[in-house]
Motif scaffolding. Structure first.
Motif, mmCIF file in Angstrom:
data_model
loop_
_atom_site.group_PDB
_atom_site.id
_atom_site.type_symbol
_atom_site.label_atom_id
_atom_site.label_comp_id
_atom_site.label_asym_id
_atom_site.label_seq_id
_atom_site.Cartn_x
_atom_site.Cartn_y
_atom_site.Cartn_z
ATOM 1 N N GLY A 1 0.813 -1.217 0.000
ATOM 2 C CA GLY A 1 0.000 0.000 0.000
ATOM 3 C C GLY A 1 0.842 1.259 0.000
ATOM 4 O O GLY A 1 0.569 2.207 -0.743
ATOM 5 N N MET A 2 1.872 1.273 0.817
ATOM 6 C CA MET A 2 2.754 2.449 0.861
ATOM 7 C C MET A 2 3.525 2.610 -0.450
ATOM 8 O O MET A 2 3.735 3.729 -0.917
ATOM 9 C CB MET A 2 3.731 2.343 2.036
ATOM 10 N N ALA A 3 3.936 1.495 -1.038
ATOM 11 C CA ALA A 3 4.627 1.569 -2.325
ATOM 12 C C ALA A 3 3.689 2.120 -3.405
ATOM 13 O O ALA A 3 4.087 2.963 -4.210
ATOM 14 C CB ALA A 3 5.151 0.190 -2.720
ATOM 15 N N ALA A 4 2.439 1.665 -3.405
ATOM 16 C CA ALA A 4 1.471 2.167 -4.383
ATOM 17 C C ALA A 4 1.190 3.654 -4.165
ATOM 18 O O ALA A 4 1.103 4.419 -5.129
ATOM 19 C CB ALA A 4 0.172 1.369 -4.300
ATOM 20 N N LEU A 5 1.069 4.070 -2.906
ATOM 21 C CA LEU A 5 0.844 5.498 -2.639
ATOM 22 C C LEU A 5 2.024 6.340 -3.101
ATOM 23 O O LEU A 5 1.849 7.442 -3.624
ATOM 24 C CB LEU A 5 0.591 5.729 -1.147
ATOM 25 N N SER A 6 3.242 5.822 -2.925
ATOM 26 C CA SER A 6 4.406 6.594 -3.374
ATOM 27 C C SER A 6 4.449 6.679 -4.894
ATOM 28 O O SER A 6 4.874 7.698 -5.443
ATOM 29 C CB SER A 6 5.701 5.986 -2.830
ATOM 30 N N LEU A 7 4.006 5.628 -5.581
ATOM 31 C CA LEU A 7 3.970 5.678 -7.046
ATOM 32 C C LEU A 7 2.887 6.616 -7.556
ATOM 33 O O LEU A 7 2.913 7.017 -8.716
ATOM 34 C CB LEU A 7 3.762 4.282 -7.620
ATOM 35 N N GLY A 8 1.954 6.980 -6.715
ATOM 36 C CA GLY A 8 0.928 7.946 -7.078
ATOM 37 C C GLY A 8 1.417 9.383 -7.017
ATOM 38 O O GLY A 8 0.666 10.309 -7.320
ATOM 39 N N MET A 9 2.680 9.564 -6.646
ATOM 40 C CA MET A 9 3.286 10.904 -6.604
ATOM 41 C C MET A 9 4.214 11.080 -7.804
ATOM 42 O O MET A 9 4.971 10.164 -8.160
ATOM 43 C CB MET A 9 4.083 11.078 -5.316
ATOM 44 N N LEU B 1 13.122 4.625 2.849
ATOM 45 C CA LEU B 1 14.544 4.283 2.754
ATOM 46 C C LEU B 1 14.886 3.686 1.395
ATOM 47 O O LEU B 1 15.929 4.013 0.822
ATOM 48 C CB LEU B 1 14.932 3.324 3.875
ATOM 49 N N VAL B 2 14.024 2.847 0.868
ATOM 50 C CA VAL B 2 14.277 2.271 -0.450
ATOM 51 C C VAL B 2 14.246 3.365 -1.511
ATOM 52 O O VAL B 2 15.113 3.405 -2.392
ATOM 53 C CB VAL B 2 13.255 1.157 -0.769
ATOM 54 N N LEU B 3 13.291 4.264 -1.426
ATOM 55 C CA LEU B 3 13.212 5.354 -2.406
ATOM 56 C C LEU B 3 14.410 6.297 -2.306
ATOM 57 O O LEU B 3 14.853 6.843 -3.311
ATOM 58 C CB LEU B 3 11.916 6.135 -2.230
ATOM 59 N N TYR C 1 17.569 5.519 -1.272
ATOM 60 C CA TYR C 1 18.861 4.931 -1.599
ATOM 61 C C TYR C 1 18.868 4.095 -2.873
ATOM 62 O O TYR C 1 19.856 4.089 -3.592
ATOM 63 C CB TYR C 1 19.369 4.089 -0.422
ATOM 64 N N GLN C 2 17.818 3.363 -3.146
ATOM 65 C CA GLN C 2 17.730 2.511 -4.334
ATOM 66 C C GLN C 2 16.308 2.538 -4.887
ATOM 67 O O GLN C 2 15.563 1.582 -4.737
ATOM 68 C CB GLN C 2 18.119 1.066 -3.988
ATOM 69 N N PRO C 3 15.902 3.618 -5.534
ATOM 70 C CA PRO C 3 14.506 3.735 -5.967
ATOM 71 C C PRO C 3 14.047 2.622 -6.899
ATOM 72 O O PRO C 3 12.910 2.171 -6.821
ATOM 73 C CB PRO C 3 14.435 5.088 -6.660
ATOM 74 N N ARG C 4 14.919 2.126 -7.760
ATOM 75 C CA ARG C 4 14.523 1.059 -8.689
ATOM 76 C C ARG C 4 14.268 -0.259 -7.968
ATOM 77 O O ARG C 4 13.591 -1.133 -8.483
ATOM 78 C CB ARG C 4 15.582 0.867 -9.761
ATOM 79 N N LEU C 5 14.807 -0.390 -6.778
ATOM 80 C CA LEU C 5 14.604 -1.605 -5.993
ATOM 81 C C LEU C 5 13.170 -1.707 -5.466
ATOM 82 O O LEU C 5 12.718 -2.796 -5.127
ATOM 83 C CB LEU C 5 15.601 -1.616 -4.827
ATOM 84 N N LEU C 6 12.458 -0.591 -5.424
ATOM 85 C CA LEU C 6 11.087 -0.586 -4.901
ATOM 86 C C LEU C 6 10.189 -1.550 -5.682
ATOM 87 O O LEU C 6 9.400 -2.282 -5.084
ATOM 88 C CB LEU C 6 10.497 0.826 -4.940
ATOM 89 N N ALA C 7 10.329 -1.577 -6.988
ATOM 90 C CA ALA C 7 9.505 -2.465 -7.802
ATOM 91 C C ALA C 7 9.839 -3.934 -7.517
ATOM 92 O O ALA C 7 8.945 -4.769 -7.388
ATOM 93 C CB ALA C 7 9.703 -2.154 -9.282
#
Length: 118
Positions: free
Chosen positions: A20-28, A90-92, A94-100
């Motif tokens: 849910g938090m990952a999806a909310l961050s992708l909505g930005m 923290l993922v966003l 330091y390693q944003p591509r790792l989020l997916a």
């Protein structure tokens, strides 16, 4: 309640909160641009990500309420959302591509937990 079912409830709640938090961050716009080659976040995707994010956060409440009472479940749910939010930040940072990739791993973990608990 056994330790296994408590651990399963916490892990299910955490995986849903993280997703849910990952999806909310992708909505930005900023975070969407970090993960995709698109310069602009389409409004339809923005609505989709935000709806999905809030829905997953709401669904994260169900396993912890089943594991504990409503009062304790709410407290644990808030804690899980906080931990998931810190992990996503923290993922966003330091390693944003790792989020997916982590989102895929969390989804697989959720499927495994769901099938194991049935």
């Amino acid at each position: 309640m056994s330790h296994t079912s408590i651990l399963t409830a916490v892990m299910m709640g955490y995986t849903l909160a993280y997703a849910g938090m990952a999806a909310l961050s992708l909505g930005m716009q900023k975070h969407y641009a970090q993960l995709t080659a698109d310069a602009e976040l389409p409004s339809s995707r923005k609505v989709l990500f935000k709806t999905l994010g809030w829905s997953l956060l709401a669904f994260a409440l169900l396993p912890v309420i089943q594991g504990w009472s409503l009062a304790m479940g709410l407290v644990i749910w808030v804690g899980l959302i906080s931990v998931a939010a810190i992990n996503v930040v923290l993922v966003l940072a330091y390693q944003p591509r790792l989020l997916a990739w982590l989102g895929v791993a969390v989804s697989i973990a959720l499927i495994v937990l769901l099938t194991a608990s049935m």
